[in-house]
Design a protein around this motif. Sequence first.
Motif, PDB file in Angstrom:
ATOM      1  N   GLU A 149       1.880  -5.727 -10.437  1.00  0.00           N
ATOM      2  CA  GLU A 149       0.454  -5.596 -10.142  1.00  0.00           C
ATOM      3  C   GLU A 149       0.157  -4.268  -9.461  1.00  0.00           C
ATOM      4  OE1 GLU A 149      -1.051  -8.091  -6.729  1.00  0.00           O
ATOM      5  OE2 GLU A 149       0.936  -9.002  -6.941  1.00  0.00           O
ATOM      6  N   HIS A 150       1.115  -3.746  -8.704  1.00  0.00           N
ATOM      7  CA  HIS A 150       0.898  -2.503  -7.977  1.00  0.00           C
ATOM      8  C   HIS A 150       0.995  -1.297  -8.909  1.00  0.00           C
ATOM      9  CE1 HIS A 150       1.047  -5.115  -4.576  1.00  0.00           C
ATOM     10  NE2 HIS A 150       2.241  -5.539  -4.955  1.00  0.00           N
ATOM     11  N   LEU A 151       1.865  -1.358  -9.888  1.00  0.00           N
ATOM     12  CA  LEU A 151       1.934  -0.290 -10.882  1.00  0.00           C
ATOM     13  C   LEU A 151       0.681  -0.287 -11.750  1.00  0.00           C
ATOM     14  CD1 LEU A 151       5.684  -0.586 -11.916  1.00  0.00           C
ATOM     15  CD2 LEU A 151       4.631   1.162 -10.466  1.00  0.00           C
ATOM     16  N   ARG A 152       0.157  -1.458 -12.039  1.00  0.00           N
ATOM     17  CA  ARG A 152      -1.098  -1.533 -12.784  1.00  0.00           C
ATOM     18  C   ARG A 152      -2.239  -0.888 -11.985  1.00  0.00           C
ATOM     19  NH1 ARG A 152      -2.082  -2.239 -17.872  1.00  0.00           N
ATOM     20  NH2 ARG A 152      -3.971  -3.409 -17.408  1.00  0.00           N
ATOM     21  N   GLU A 153      -2.245  -1.119 -10.688  1.00  0.00           N
ATOM     22  CA  GLU A 153      -3.281  -0.523  -9.844  1.00  0.00           C
ATOM     23  C   GLU A 153      -3.146   1.002  -9.819  1.00  0.00           C
ATOM     24  OE1 GLU A 153      -6.267   0.472  -7.224  1.00  0.00           O
ATOM     25  OE2 GLU A 153      -5.985  -1.321  -8.440  1.00  0.00           O
ATOM     26  N   VAL A 154      -1.922   1.499  -9.697  1.00  0.00           N
ATOM     27  CA  VAL A 154      -1.713   2.953  -9.713  1.00  0.00           C
ATOM     28  C   VAL A 154      -2.163   3.532 -11.051  1.00  0.00           C
ATOM     29  CG1 VAL A 154       0.026   4.776  -9.666  1.00  0.00           C
ATOM     30  CG2 VAL A 154       0.133   2.904  -8.020  1.00  0.00           C
ATOM     31  N   GLY A 155      -1.811   2.845 -12.132  1.00  0.00           N
ATOM     32  CA  GLY A 155      -2.239   3.304 -13.446  1.00  0.00           C
ATOM     33  C   GLY A 155      -3.747   3.398 -13.549  1.00  0.00           C
ATOM     34  N   PRO A 181       0.818  -1.222   0.000  1.00  0.00           N
ATOM     35  CA  PRO A 181       0.000   0.000   0.000  1.00  0.00           C
ATOM     36  C   PRO A 181       0.848   1.267   0.000  1.00  0.00           C
ATOM     37  CG  PRO A 181      -0.867  -1.590   1.579  1.00  0.00           C
ATOM     38  CD  PRO A 181       0.481  -2.088   1.156  1.00  0.00           C
ATOM     39  N   ALA A 182       1.954   1.260   0.762  1.00  0.00           N
ATOM     40  CA  ALA A 182       2.833   2.428   0.808  1.00  0.00           C
ATOM     41  C   ALA A 182       3.493   2.663  -0.543  1.00  0.00           C
ATOM     42  CB  ALA A 182       3.894   2.243   1.890  1.00  0.00           C
ATOM     43  N   PHE A 183       3.895   1.591  -1.209  1.00  0.00           N
ATOM     44  CA  PHE A 183       4.504   1.713  -2.537  1.00  0.00           C
ATOM     45  C   PHE A 183       3.509   2.308  -3.534  1.00  0.00           C
ATOM     46  CE2 PHE A 183       5.263  -0.166  -6.757  1.00  0.00           C
ATOM     47  CZ  PHE A 183       6.567   0.238  -6.995  1.00  0.00           C
ATOM     48  N   ARG A 184       2.290   1.788  -3.535  1.00  0.00           N
ATOM     49  CA  ARG A 184       1.286   2.297  -4.468  1.00  0.00           C
ATOM     50  C   ARG A 184       1.012   3.778  -4.227  1.00  0.00           C
ATOM     51  NH1 ARG A 184      -1.186  -2.922  -3.390  1.00  0.00           N
ATOM     52  NH2 ARG A 184      -2.556  -1.957  -1.848  1.00  0.00           N
ATOM     53  N   ASP A 185       0.861   4.145  -2.952  1.00  0.00           N
ATOM     54  CA  ASP A 185       0.573   5.543  -2.642  1.00  0.00           C
ATOM     55  C   ASP A 185       1.742   6.450  -3.027  1.00  0.00           C
ATOM     56  OD1 ASP A 185      -1.898   4.806  -1.685  1.00  0.00           O
ATOM     57  OD2 ASP A 185      -1.340   4.953   0.444  1.00  0.00           O
ATOM     58  N   TYR A 186       2.944   5.982  -2.798  1.00  0.00           N
ATOM     59  CA  TYR A 186       4.133   6.782  -3.128  1.00  0.00           C
ATOM     60  C   TYR A 186       4.238   7.005  -4.630  1.00  0.00           C
ATOM     61  CZ  TYR A 186       9.048   8.083  -3.607  1.00  0.00           C
ATOM     62  OH  TYR A 186      10.218   8.719  -3.936  1.00  0.00           O
ATOM     63  N   VAL A 187       4.085   5.931  -5.409  1.00  0.00           N
ATOM     64  CA  VAL A 187       4.196   6.068  -6.860  1.00  0.00           C
ATOM     65  C   VAL A 187       3.073   6.943  -7.403  1.00  0.00           C
ATOM     66  CG1 VAL A 187       4.171   4.825  -9.058  1.00  0.00           C
ATOM     67  CG2 VAL A 187       5.429   3.891  -7.115  1.00  0.00           C
ATOM     68  N   GLU A 188       1.874   6.781  -6.868  1.00  0.00           N
ATOM     69  CA  GLU A 188       0.773   7.639  -7.305  1.00  0.00           C
ATOM     70  C   GLU A 188       1.076   9.097  -6.980  1.00  0.00           C
ATOM     71  OE1 GLU A 188      -4.036   8.377  -6.698  1.00  0.00           O
ATOM     72  OE2 GLU A 188      -3.059   6.679  -5.691  1.00  0.00           O
ATOM     73  N   SER A 189       1.602   9.351  -5.794  1.00  0.00           N
ATOM     74  CA  SER A 189       1.902  10.720  -5.395  1.00  0.00           C
ATOM     75  C   SER A 189       2.952  11.356  -6.299  1.00  0.00           C
ATOM     76  CB  SER A 189       2.377  10.741  -3.936  1.00  0.00           C
ATOM     77  OG  SER A 189       2.681  12.060  -3.533  1.00  0.00           O
ATOM     78  N   LEU A 190       4.045  10.628  -6.558  1.00  0.00           N
ATOM     79  CA  LEU A 190       5.087  11.234  -7.390  1.00  0.00           C
ATOM     80  C   LEU A 190       4.610  11.403  -8.836  1.00  0.00           C
ATOM     81  CD1 LEU A 190       6.881   9.198  -9.444  1.00  0.00           C
ATOM     82  CD2 LEU A 190       7.607   8.265  -7.257  1.00  0.00           C
ATOM     83  N   THR A 191       3.710  10.526  -9.283  1.00  0.00           N
ATOM     84  CA  THR A 191       3.155  10.701 -10.625  1.00  0.00           C
ATOM     85  C   THR A 191       2.266  11.935 -10.681  1.00  0.00           C
ATOM     86  OG1 THR A 191       3.206   8.296 -10.922  1.00  0.00           O
ATOM     87  CG2 THR A 191       1.929   9.570 -12.512  1.00  0.00           C
ATOM     88  N   ARG A 192       1.518  12.175  -9.621  1.00  0.00           N
ATOM     89  CA  ARG A 192       0.687  13.378  -9.574  1.00  0.00           C
ATOM     90  C   ARG A 192       1.553  14.642  -9.523  1.00  0.00           C
ATOM     91  NH1 ARG A 192      -4.571  12.298  -9.454  1.00  0.00           N
ATOM     92  NH2 ARG A 192      -5.264  10.247  -8.708  1.00  0.00           N
ATOM     93  N   ASN A 193       2.775  14.536  -8.975  1.00  0.00           N
ATOM     94  CA  ASN A 193       3.711  15.661  -9.083  1.00  0.00           C
ATOM     95  C   ASN A 193       3.907  16.033 -10.539  1.00  0.00           C
ATOM     96  OD1 ASN A 193       6.121  14.542  -6.553  1.00  0.00           O
ATOM     97  ND2 ASN A 193       4.035  15.242  -6.313  1.00  0.00           N
ATOM     98  N   LEU A 194       4.068  15.004 -11.376  1.00  0.00           N
ATOM     99  CA  LEU A 194       4.302  15.247 -12.803  1.00  0.00           C
ATOM    100  C   LEU A 194       3.070  15.837 -13.477  1.00  0.00           C
ATOM    101  CD1 LEU A 194       6.193  11.933 -13.619  1.00  0.00           C
ATOM    102  CD2 LEU A 194       7.211  14.208 -13.400  1.00  0.00           C
ATOM    103  N   THR A 195       1.887  15.374 -13.087  1.00  0.00           N
ATOM    104  CA  THR A 195       0.684  15.921 -13.705  1.00  0.00           C
ATOM    105  C   THR A 195       0.510  17.388 -13.352  1.00  0.00           C
ATOM    106  OG1 THR A 195      -0.862  15.311 -11.901  1.00  0.00           O
ATOM    107  CG2 THR A 195      -0.419  13.649 -13.600  1.00  0.00           C
TER     108      THR A 195
END
Length: 257
Positions: free
Chosen positions: A115-121, A83-97
Amino acid sequence: MYLADEAWPDLETYFDEESLALVPLGSTEQHGPHLPEGTDHLIAEAFAREAAERTDYLCTPTVTVGVSPHHRQFHGTMWADAPAFRDYVESLTRNLTYHGIDRVVYVNAHGGNVEHLREVGRRLRDSGDAYAIEWMWNDSIPDLVEEVFSQPGPHGGPKETSLIQYLHPDLVHDDRLEAARDGGLVDWENHPGALQNGARTFYDAIDNTPNGVLGDQTDATAEKGGRLFEAATDQLVQLCEWLSGQPFEALVPKEHV
């Protein structure tokens, strides 16, 4: 273009003109007695930066720790809870947006992240903020991997060994390749413990391989690594060009029927 090397005023033109970024992700975990713990993130960063160099798309710094608790029994393995990995990757991706990026390629080199990157996507796409997809180098060139290796192994095998021999030869313990093969599991596909009545009964790498790796590491060479790197980089470049050329409205979820 590598984001971390640039001064902020020099990035303005990129964000004005482009909407795609590459984000390399890997892990810091055991890769047997012969490879560095940074194997996955070194491979991911090499692919992402090479593709960025060839296309002029933006490459971000690398996420070096991934979802790796299944390697925790081996010294030095680091991991983030899923869960922490998914939230972190989502957060840094939103930095880019925030800066105007609306499509992202996760250049991934660790199976535990998939599977976690797919969920973030999915989260980012469902919210309408970005279209982010996971790319795994060996999945882009499966025929070449099968052609080059008789026992490639999904972890720490000759395909990863060859790439590190090509990219970072000083980090490979070539004198331990036979020990890696003999102390691990060579034939993963026919391993009797992989499935029990259709169920995967194992959770950790050590349940199947005493030294943490699979495949025949003695089949690895830097020359093979070079072939893999060139072929997969070409696939990544083509993916970036395809994604950049898509109208954003074609990437968002379809309306309810």
